[in-house]
Design a protein around this motif. Sequence first.
Motif, short mmCIF file in Angstrom:
data_model
loop_
_atom_site.label_atom_id
_atom_site.label_comp_id
_atom_site.label_asym_id
_atom_site.label_seq_id
_atom_site.Cartn_x
_atom_site.Cartn_y
_atom_site.Cartn_z
N ILE A 130 0.81 -1.22 0.00
CA ILE A 130 0.00 0.00 0.00
C ILE A 130 0.85 1.27 0.00
CG2 ILE A 130 -0.31 0.23 2.51
CD1 ILE A 130 -3.06 0.70 -0.11
N ALA A 131 2.04 1.21 0.54
CA ALA A 131 2.90 2.41 0.58
C ALA A 131 3.36 2.84 -0.81
CB ALA A 131 4.11 2.14 1.47
N ASN A 132 3.44 1.89 -1.75
CA ASN A 132 3.93 2.20 -3.09
C ASN A 132 2.83 2.34 -4.14
OD1 ASN A 132 6.57 2.05 -2.12
ND2 ASN A 132 6.63 -0.16 -2.42
N ILE A 133 1.58 2.25 -3.73
CA ILE A 133 0.47 2.35 -4.68
C ILE A 133 0.11 3.81 -4.89
CG2 ILE A 133 -1.97 1.81 -5.05
CD1 ILE A 133 -1.51 -0.79 -3.55
N LYS A 134 0.15 4.21 -6.17
CA LYS A 134 -0.24 5.57 -6.56
C LYS A 134 -1.39 5.46 -7.55
CE LYS A 134 4.48 7.27 -6.07
NZ LYS A 134 4.94 6.05 -5.43
N PRO A 135 -2.53 6.08 -7.28
CA PRO A 135 -3.68 5.96 -8.18
C PRO A 135 -3.36 6.44 -9.59
CG PRO A 135 -4.32 6.98 -6.11
CD PRO A 135 -2.82 6.88 -6.11
N ARG A 136 -3.56 5.54 -10.58
CA ARG A 136 -3.35 5.89 -11.98
C ARG A 136 -4.50 5.35 -12.82
NH1 ARG A 136 2.51 4.20 -13.74
NH2 ARG A 136 1.87 2.24 -12.81
N ASN A 137 -4.85 6.05 -13.86
CA ASN A 137 -5.97 5.73 -14.73
C ASN A 137 -5.76 4.38 -15.42
OD1 ASN A 137 -7.98 5.66 -16.69
ND2 ASN A 137 -7.91 7.86 -16.99
N PRO A 138 -6.71 3.43 -15.29
CA PRO A 138 -6.54 2.12 -15.91
C PRO A 138 -6.59 2.17 -17.43
CG PRO A 138 -8.70 2.28 -14.90
CD PRO A 138 -7.93 3.50 -14.49
N VAL A 139 -7.27 3.16 -18.00
CA VAL A 139 -7.30 3.29 -19.46
C VAL A 139 -5.93 3.67 -19.98
CG1 VAL A 139 -8.34 4.54 -21.39
CG2 VAL A 139 -9.75 3.88 -19.44
N LEU A 140 -5.28 4.61 -19.30
CA LEU A 140 -3.94 5.03 -19.72
C LEU A 140 -2.90 3.95 -19.48
CD1 LEU A 140 -3.95 8.71 -18.42
CD2 LEU A 140 -4.43 7.88 -20.72
N LEU A 141 -3.15 3.09 -18.49
CA LEU A 141 -2.24 1.97 -18.22
C LEU A 141 -2.45 0.82 -19.19
CD1 LEU A 141 -2.44 1.84 -14.33
CD2 LEU A 141 -0.54 2.67 -15.71
N GLY A 142 -3.56 0.83 -19.93
CA GLY A 142 -3.84 -0.23 -20.89
C GLY A 142 -4.49 -1.46 -20.29
N SER B 2 -10.35 -0.73 -21.74
CA SER B 2 -10.61 0.29 -22.76
C SER B 2 -11.55 1.36 -22.18
CB SER B 2 -11.23 -0.34 -24.00
OG SER B 2 -12.52 -0.82 -23.70
N ASP B 3 -11.59 2.49 -22.84
CA ASP B 3 -12.44 3.59 -22.41
C ASP B 3 -13.91 3.20 -22.48
OD1 ASP B 3 -12.85 6.15 -21.44
OD2 ASP B 3 -13.07 7.01 -23.44
N GLU C 25 -19.01 1.68 -19.86
CA GLU C 25 -20.07 0.69 -19.72
C GLU C 25 -20.28 0.30 -18.25
OE1 GLU C 25 -20.72 -3.90 -21.03
OE2 GLU C 25 -19.88 -2.55 -22.53
N VAL C 26 -19.19 0.15 -17.52
CA VAL C 26 -19.28 -0.21 -16.10
C VAL C 26 -19.87 0.96 -15.31
CG1 VAL C 26 -17.91 -0.71 -14.04
CG2 VAL C 26 -17.46 -1.93 -16.15
#
Length: 104
Positions: A79-91, A94-95, A100-101
């Motif tokens: 948890i100390a190394n987790i930085k929130p990043r967009n899953p679409v940009l991470l691949g 898909s957008d 849809e979700v």
Amino acid sequence: KRCEADPSAKVQLNLNEAYEKATKKGGRYTPVAKRQDKPDAIAWLLKHYPELSVTSICSLIGTTKPTVIAIKEKTHRNIANIKPRNPVLLGLCSDSDLEEVLKI
């Protein structure tokens, strides 16, 4: 062969079980290089869309329920190394899948 003998006959496609099994959407494979990005994507989804259910996050990212719950409760081993990043940009999704979700 039937259509070769009779030019006015229409071709009919015969589907067999092997074809049906091949076209079914199975589990999603995530390359080793992107696996460490999953917790970041989960954290981003929890931060920006807290109303999402655990199961919808699991299906979108392709992870397990215990992982999502651990990140949500901040008990994940990394948890100390987790930085929130967009899953679409991470691949990781898909957008259109994300939209849809979010409609549900």
